[in-house]
Scaffold this motif. Structure first.
Motif, PDB file in Angstrom:
ATOM      1  N   THR A 155     -10.195  14.524   1.920  1.00 29.30           N
ATOM      2  CA  THR A 155      -9.143  13.578   1.542  1.00 29.30           C
ATOM      3  C   THR A 155      -7.907  14.353   1.112  1.00 29.30           C
ATOM      4  OG1 THR A 155     -10.750  11.912   0.853  1.00 29.30           O
ATOM      5  CG2 THR A 155      -8.531  11.707  -0.038  1.00 29.30           C
ATOM      6  N   PRO A 156      -6.761  14.127   1.769  1.00 26.04           N
ATOM      7  CA  PRO A 156      -5.535  14.875   1.438  1.00 26.04           C
ATOM      8  C   PRO A 156      -4.842  14.255   0.227  1.00 26.04           C
ATOM      9  CG  PRO A 156      -5.116  13.379   3.263  1.00 26.04           C
ATOM     10  CD  PRO A 156      -6.560  13.208   2.903  1.00 26.04           C
ATOM     11  N   PHE A 157      -5.290  14.616  -0.970  1.00 24.84           N
ATOM     12  CA  PHE A 157      -4.798  13.948  -2.174  1.00 24.84           C
ATOM     13  C   PHE A 157      -3.285  14.078  -2.349  1.00 24.84           C
ATOM     14  CE2 PHE A 157      -9.314  14.675  -3.211  1.00 24.84           C
ATOM     15  CZ  PHE A 157      -9.672  13.377  -3.496  1.00 24.84           C
ATOM     16  N   GLN A 158      -2.732  15.244  -2.026  1.00 26.57           N
ATOM     17  CA  GLN A 158      -1.289  15.420  -2.179  1.00 26.57           C
ATOM     18  C   GLN A 158      -0.525  14.569  -1.179  1.00 26.57           C
ATOM     19  OE1 GLN A 158       0.369  16.913  -4.587  1.00 26.57           O
ATOM     20  NE2 GLN A 158       2.273  16.199  -3.628  1.00 26.57           N
ATOM     21  N   VAL A 159      -1.026  14.472   0.035  1.00 29.92           N
ATOM     22  CA  VAL A 159      -0.369  13.643   1.054  1.00 29.92           C
ATOM     23  C   VAL A 159      -0.427  12.175   0.661  1.00 29.92           C
ATOM     24  CG1 VAL A 159      -0.459  12.893   3.466  1.00 29.92           C
ATOM     25  CG2 VAL A 159      -0.822  15.305   2.890  1.00 29.92           C
ATOM     26  N   ILE A 160      -1.565  11.729   0.129  1.00 24.64           N
ATOM     27  CA  ILE A 160      -1.690  10.350  -0.340  1.00 24.64           C
ATOM     28  C   ILE A 160      -0.674  10.075  -1.436  1.00 24.64           C
ATOM     29  CG2 ILE A 160      -3.184   8.757  -1.597  1.00 24.64           C
ATOM     30  CD1 ILE A 160      -5.551   9.949  -0.071  1.00 24.64           C
ATOM     31  N   ALA A 161      -0.527  11.015  -2.362  1.00 30.47           N
ATOM     32  CA  ALA A 161       0.431  10.839  -3.457  1.00 30.47           C
ATOM     33  C   ALA A 161       1.851  10.690  -2.919  1.00 30.47           C
ATOM     34  CB  ALA A 161       0.346  12.027  -4.410  1.00 30.47           C
ATOM     35  N   GLU A 162       2.205  11.516  -1.943  1.00 32.37           N
ATOM     36  CA  GLU A 162       3.555  11.441  -1.369  1.00 32.37           C
ATOM     37  C   GLU A 162       3.758  10.129  -0.617  1.00 32.37           C
ATOM     38  OE1 GLU A 162       3.743  14.942   0.994  1.00 32.37           O
ATOM     39  OE2 GLU A 162       3.857  16.312  -0.732  1.00 32.37           O
ATOM     40  N   ALA A 163       2.729   9.677   0.105  1.00 33.50           N
ATOM     41  CA  ALA A 163       2.843   8.424   0.844  1.00 33.50           C
ATOM     42  C   ALA A 163       2.997   7.238  -0.102  1.00 33.50           C
ATOM     43  CB  ALA A 163       1.617   8.230   1.740  1.00 33.50           C
ATOM     44  N   MET A 164       2.224   7.236  -1.185  1.00 35.21           N
ATOM     45  CA  MET A 164       2.328   6.136  -2.150  1.00 35.21           C
ATOM     46  C   MET A 164       3.692   6.148  -2.845  1.00 35.21           C
ATOM     47  SD  MET A 164      -0.328   4.273  -1.987  1.00 35.21           S
ATOM     48  CE  MET A 164      -0.808   4.642  -0.308  1.00 35.21           C
ATOM     49  N   ALA A 165       4.219   7.337  -3.108  1.00 29.70           N
ATOM     50  CA  ALA A 165       5.549   7.423  -3.715  1.00 29.70           C
ATOM     51  C   ALA A 165       6.590   6.806  -2.792  1.00 29.70           C
ATOM     52  CB  ALA A 165       5.895   8.881  -4.022  1.00 29.70           C
ATOM     53  N   ALA A 166       6.422   7.007  -1.482  1.00 25.82           N
ATOM     54  CA  ALA A 166       7.377   6.457  -0.525  1.00 25.82           C
ATOM     55  C   ALA A 166       7.326   4.934  -0.489  1.00 25.82           C
ATOM     56  CB  ALA A 166       7.108   7.031   0.871  1.00 25.82           C
ATOM     57  N   VAL A 167       6.113   4.368  -0.452  1.00 21.44           N
ATOM     58  CA  VAL A 167       6.019   2.915  -0.352  1.00 21.44           C
ATOM     59  C   VAL A 167       6.306   2.229  -1.690  1.00 21.44           C
ATOM     60  CG1 VAL A 167       4.452   2.951   1.612  1.00 21.44           C
ATOM     61  CG2 VAL A 167       3.508   2.912  -0.701  1.00 21.44           C
ATOM     62  N   ARG A 168       6.213   2.984  -2.791  1.00 21.37           N
ATOM     63  CA  ARG A 168       6.539   2.397  -4.101  1.00 21.37           C
ATOM     64  C   ARG A 168       8.012   2.533  -4.450  1.00 21.37           C
ATOM     65  NH1 ARG A 168       2.229   1.972  -8.772  1.00 21.37           N
ATOM     66  NH2 ARG A 168       4.159   1.721  -9.961  1.00 21.37           N
ATOM     67  N   GLU A 169       8.776   3.207  -3.622  1.00 26.07           N
ATOM     68  CA  GLU A 169      10.192   3.414  -3.940  1.00 26.07           C
ATOM     69  C   GLU A 169      10.889   2.058  -4.100  1.00 26.07           C
ATOM     70  OE1 GLU A 169      14.130   5.712  -2.144  1.00 26.07           O
ATOM     71  OE2 GLU A 169      12.169   5.912  -1.179  1.00 26.07           O
ATOM     72  N   GLY A 170      11.519   1.873  -5.233  1.00 24.85           N
ATOM     73  CA  GLY A 170      12.206   0.616  -5.513  1.00 24.85           C
ATOM     74  C   GLY A 170      11.299  -0.485  -6.025  1.00 24.85           C
ATOM     75  N   HIS A 171      10.000  -0.221  -6.098  1.00 27.49           N
ATOM     76  CA  HIS A 171       9.054  -1.239  -6.552  1.00 27.49           C
ATOM     77  C   HIS A 171       9.180  -1.451  -8.057  1.00 27.49           C
ATOM     78  CE1 HIS A 171       5.355  -3.472  -7.166  1.00 27.49           C
ATOM     79  NE2 HIS A 171       4.915  -2.534  -8.000  1.00 27.49           N
ATOM     80  N   VAL A 172       9.278  -2.711  -8.458  1.00 23.05           N
ATOM     81  CA  VAL A 172       9.289  -3.062  -9.875  1.00 23.05           C
ATOM     82  C   VAL A 172       7.963  -3.756 -10.178  1.00 23.05           C
ATOM     83  CG1 VAL A 172      10.420  -4.381 -11.699  1.00 23.05           C
ATOM     84  CG2 VAL A 172      11.787  -3.331  -9.886  1.00 23.05           C
ATOM     85  N   PRO A 173       7.081  -3.119 -10.932  1.00 23.31           N
ATOM     86  CA  PRO A 173       5.766  -3.710 -11.160  1.00 23.31           C
ATOM     87  C   PRO A 173       5.837  -4.977 -11.995  1.00 23.31           C
ATOM     88  CG  PRO A 173       6.072  -1.787 -12.551  1.00 23.31           C
ATOM     89  CD  PRO A 173       7.245  -1.830 -11.618  1.00 23.31           C
ATOM     90  N   GLY A 174       4.910  -5.880 -11.734  1.00 22.50           N
ATOM     91  CA  GLY A 174       4.767  -7.047 -12.586  1.00 22.50           C
ATOM     92  C   GLY A 174       4.318  -6.622 -13.967  1.00 22.50           C
ATOM     93  N   GLU A 175       4.352  -7.551 -14.907  1.00 20.37           N
ATOM     94  CA  GLU A 175       4.075  -7.190 -16.300  1.00 20.37           C
ATOM     95  C   GLU A 175       2.672  -6.630 -16.475  1.00 20.37           C
ATOM     96  OE1 GLU A 175       4.109  -9.218 -20.758  1.00 20.37           O
ATOM     97  OE2 GLU A 175       5.091 -10.210 -19.073  1.00 20.37           O
TER      98      GLU A 175
END
Length: 213
Positions: A155-175
């Motif tokens: 499992t490419p943990f660093q690649v997963i982290a980078e991919a999640m950072a990309a799709v979360r860009e601009g994301h405002v989490p619910g409360e």
């Protein structure tokens, strides 16, 4: 001091196998796992060879059967493998999510407010794996994850982290999501203040960008 945030797929066999290998490599002196901290005193039961998965944690509000939650563990669950690694190597293991007491008994109107925020989020934010699958030319997010992660053998943990950072860009989490991630960050800070030098955090891949750093 190092903090390794390892994003996994819950109940992903490939994630579970790779996580064990990564924990063996990292040799953490404490393991934090996404889950209810009320169960911290129960993880020692995993040392018993007669305790064999599938097993589950259950939290409930006495007298209100509709207010309950459970956390299942199979042998191929990354969280179970993280627990097993910790008890086998005799290092502390804790759950670091928001307490079940909070999630099962929210303040009046709190859950509705969080739900409204989630409803306003763009669809791509609600389905990050779907966004990554579409970018890779897949029409099935589950098949993409199986091909890209579970069947790799590592499992490419660093690649997963980078991919999640990309799709979360601009994301405002619910409360509720924001509170959960705040509890996880506080658990990490607590471990740092207690002097642990090699901290491993096991959580759903979506949360990695909110916890790393």
């Amino acid at each position: 001091m190092s903090v390794s945030v390892l994003g996994v797929r819950h109940h992903g066999p490939g994630s579970a196998r790779s996580l064990r290998e990564e924990l063996t490599r990292l040799k953490p002196d404490i393991v934090l796992i996404e889950g209810p901290p009320e169960a911290d005193d129960l993880v020692g039961l995993a040392k018993d060879p007669e305790l064999q998965p599938p097993v589950a944690l259950l939290a409930h509000v006495p007298g209100e059967s509709s207010k309950a939650a459970f956390w299942p563990f199979a042998v191929f669950s990354p969280e179970w493998q993280a627990i097993r690694h910790a008890v086998e190597t005799d290092v502390p293991v804790r759950f670091c999510d928001m307490p079940a007491a909070h999630s099962l008994a929210p303040a009046p109107g709190e859950r509705d407010e969080a739900g409204d925020e989630d409803d306003r989020a763009p669809a791509v934010r609600a389905d990050p794996i779907g966004a990554l699958a579409q970018a890779a030319g897949y029409d099935d997010p589950e098949r993409w994850w199986e091909d890209a992660v579970e069947h790799r053998g590592d499992t490419p943990f660093q690649v997963i982290a980078e991919a999640m950072a990309a799709v979360r860009e601009g994301h405002v989490p619910g409360e509720e999501e924001a509170r959960r991630e705040a509890f996880m960050r506080r658990a990490i800070r607590t471990a740092i203040k207690e002097g642990y030098e090699r901290i491993a955090v096991v959580c759903g891949a979506w949360h990695v960008p909110a916890l790393a750093g």
